[in-house]
Scaffold this active site. Structure first.
Site, mmCIF file in Angstrom:
data_model
loop_
_atom_site.group_PDB
_atom_site.id
_atom_site.type_symbol
_atom_site.label_atom_id
_atom_site.label_comp_id
_atom_site.label_asym_id
_atom_site.label_seq_id
_atom_site.Cartn_x
_atom_site.Cartn_y
_atom_site.Cartn_z
ATOM 1 N N CYS A 14 0.904 -1.142 0.180
ATOM 2 C CA CYS A 14 -0.087 0.053 -0.075
ATOM 3 C C CYS A 14 0.975 1.202 0.036
ATOM 4 O O CYS A 14 1.604 1.547 -0.997
ATOM 5 C CB CYS A 14 -0.873 0.034 1.240
ATOM 6 S SG CYS A 14 -2.663 1.181 0.927
ATOM 7 N N HIS A 31 -3.560 -5.228 0.224
ATOM 8 C CA HIS A 31 -2.991 -5.494 1.558
ATOM 9 C C HIS A 31 -3.050 -7.267 1.649
ATOM 10 O O HIS A 31 -3.893 -7.785 2.149
ATOM 11 C CB HIS A 31 -3.820 -5.190 2.616
ATOM 12 C CG HIS A 31 -3.553 -3.622 2.673
ATOM 13 N ND1 HIS A 31 -2.624 -3.335 3.868
ATOM 14 C CD2 HIS A 31 -4.234 -2.404 2.270
ATOM 15 C CE1 HIS A 31 -2.805 -1.950 3.823
ATOM 16 N NE2 HIS A 31 -3.678 -1.446 2.972
ATOM 17 N N GLU A 51 -1.136 -8.917 3.535
ATOM 18 C CA GLU A 51 -1.003 -9.592 4.920
ATOM 19 C C GLU A 51 -2.341 -9.722 5.164
ATOM 20 O O GLU A 51 -2.461 -10.511 6.362
ATOM 21 C CB GLU A 51 -0.279 -8.456 5.418
ATOM 22 C CG GLU A 51 -0.854 -7.136 6.234
ATOM 23 C CD GLU A 51 -1.356 -6.136 5.195
ATOM 24 O OE1 GLU A 51 -1.127 -6.504 3.894
ATOM 25 O OE2 GLU A 51 -2.080 -5.352 5.491
#
Ligand code: MN
Length: 239
Positions: A105, A209, A211
């Site tokens: 990001c 994202h 993660e």
């Protein structure tokens, strides 16, 4: 010995520095040893770059537009100059040692700015055409829009396909991407969603994202972290 992964912290409220647990968990899950890098260590980045085996630049607020030669747009969000400074310095030092860098990001945007690129301070008012919803209302683990993956790119080698689905939480995006970086993923409205280096061991920036998606067993997100840690291990073994 596991590769040591430096993960950049964000600013929080009440004089705190914070980091979302999902970044730490994703690194641990992929086999890395996470080490949180605080804001304020810009004088020591050389030492840190020598110590870590990989750098994870995390998400967060907006980047100071004067760093890419622009005045602040009215839709510019929260800016933390001290964070910009330490992340840009870390990127340069770690890149000079050809150690792996994953930007997520805001992290992708830091990579592009450090390389001399620029960005849209606010895609909705600055980018032409009808845009997708890049600030999704769905939960973070939900992949909401498609990304077209460039053939022959590092990202394609991870995705093993030319179309993936990602989550989306951004109102900014990179604009001009200078060499040795190249665009490796684009949304259907033309917003750049992934960049990578054509000359380094592993430099990948993604606008989404991963993660948060690894929690949902998202295969591409898993592979992004797995390859990042694998390359960091390779870098460590060369010491
Ligand atoms: Mn997006």
């Amino acid at each position: 010995m596991k590769p040591i992964i430096g993960i950049t912290a964000d600013v929080g409220e009440n004089n705190r520095q914070v980091l979302k647990d999902t970044y730490v968990k994703a690194v641990i899950h992929a086999g890395g040893l996470p080490m949180i890098l605080p804001i304020g260590i810009e004088e020591e980045v050389q030492q840190i770059a020598g110590f870590i085996d990989g750098l994870l630049l995390t998400g967060g607020g907006d980047i100071d537009p004067t760093l890419f030669g622009e005045e602040p747009h009215q839709r510019l969000g929260d800016v933390e100059p001290a964070r910009d400074t330490v992340e840009l310095e870390l990127f340069k030092e770690v890149l000079a040692l050809n150690k792996p860098i994953l930007g997520i990001c805001r992290g992708l945007q830091i990579i592009n700015i450090a390389a001399g690129g620029n960005m849209y301070q606010d895609i909705y008012t600055q980018k032409e055409g009808e845009l997708l919803q890049h600030s999704q209302k769905a939960p973070t683990f939900h992949a909401s829009h498609f990304v077209q993956v460039e053939k022959g790119s590092l990202l394609e080698s991870l995705a093993e396909t030319t179309q993936i689905k990602v989550n989306s939480y951004h109102h900014q995006a990179v604009k001009d991407v200078p060499p040795p970086l190249k665009v490796s993923g684009v949304a259907s409205d033309g917003v750049i969603e992934a960049i990578e280096s054509t000359t380094h061991r592993f430099v990948l920036g993604v606008q989404w994202h991963p993660e948060a998606l690894v929690q949902k067993e998202d295969v591409v997100s898993r592979r992004i972290f797995d390859r990042f840690i694998e390359k960091s291990q390779e870098s460590r073994n060369e010491k």
